[in-house]
Design a protein around this motif. Structure first.
Motif, PDB file in Angstrom:
ATOM      1  N   ALA A  64     -32.986  29.215  15.091  1.00  0.00           N
ATOM      2  CA  ALA A  64     -32.220  29.721  14.923  1.00  0.00           C
ATOM      3  C   ALA A  64     -30.960  28.347  14.677  1.00  0.00           C
ATOM      4  CB  ALA A  64     -31.191  29.828  16.685  1.00  0.00           C
ATOM      5  N   TYR A  76     -32.213  31.140  24.710  1.00  0.00           N
ATOM      6  CA  TYR A  76     -31.866  31.202  23.626  1.00  0.00           C
ATOM      7  C   TYR A  76     -32.905  30.356  21.835  1.00  0.00           C
ATOM      8  CZ  TYR A  76     -29.660  33.041  19.799  1.00  0.00           C
ATOM      9  OH  TYR A  76     -29.392  33.993  18.148  1.00  0.00           O
ATOM     10  N   HIS A  81     -35.550  32.723  19.929  1.00  0.00           N
ATOM     11  CA  HIS A  81     -34.769  32.501  18.504  1.00  0.00           C
ATOM     12  C   HIS A  81     -35.645  30.708  18.184  1.00  0.00           C
ATOM     13  CE1 HIS A  81     -32.524  35.042  21.123  1.00  0.00           C
ATOM     14  NE2 HIS A  81     -32.522  36.049  19.860  1.00  0.00           N
ATOM     15  N   ARG A  82     -37.200  30.817  17.574  1.00  0.00           N
ATOM     16  CA  ARG A  82     -37.545  29.690  17.272  1.00  0.00           C
ATOM     17  C   ARG A  82     -36.785  28.654  15.929  1.00  0.00           C
ATOM     18  NH1 ARG A  82     -42.248  28.394  19.517  1.00  0.00           N
ATOM     19  NH2 ARG A  82     -42.019  26.768  17.795  1.00  0.00           N
ATOM     20  N   TRP A 138     -24.892  32.957  20.626  1.00  0.00           N
ATOM     21  CA  TRP A 138     -25.958  32.181  21.654  1.00  0.00           C
ATOM     22  C   TRP A 138     -25.787  32.054  23.043  1.00  0.00           C
ATOM     23  CZ3 TRP A 138     -28.710  26.973  19.857  1.00  0.00           C
ATOM     24  CH2 TRP A 138     -28.758  27.452  18.767  1.00  0.00           C
TER      25      TRP A 138
END
Length: 92
Positions: free
Chosen positions: A33, A26, A30-31, A44
């Motif tokens: 997040a 995840y 999604h850098r 996630w």
């Protein structure tokens, strides 16, 4: 590098280790997040029903111990977990 070793290690049967891998996947996708444990469980982890809260917390602790995630803590709020900036390129 550490992310690659985690993702490509032998088949994972332990549910906390599997949760760890799903969290890493995840974060790669999604850098930026950031979320609480409850948000991680809900958003996630695609199949969160297969993980107990203890599994998720154990996975987060291991990732934090390896400096692969960062935890932001405050007195008035729940801890928030997200990608560490120690090695931002090492995740992919």
């Amino acid at each position: 590098m550490a992310w690659r070793l985690l993702l490509f290690s032998r088949t994972v049967r332990d549910s906390s280790r599997q949760a760890e891998i799903e969290i890493v996947k995840y974060l790669i996708a999604h850098r930026d997040a950031r979320d609480t444990v409850e948000g991680i469980e809900k958003w996630w982890l695609a199949e969160s029903w297969q993980y107990g809260m203890a599994d998720i917390l154990a996975a987060l602790r291991r990732l934090e111990d390896r400096d692969l995630i960062r935890v932001w803590k405050s007195v008035s709020a729940k801890p928030v977990y997200g990608r560490t900036s120690v090695d931002p390129q090492g995740m992919e």
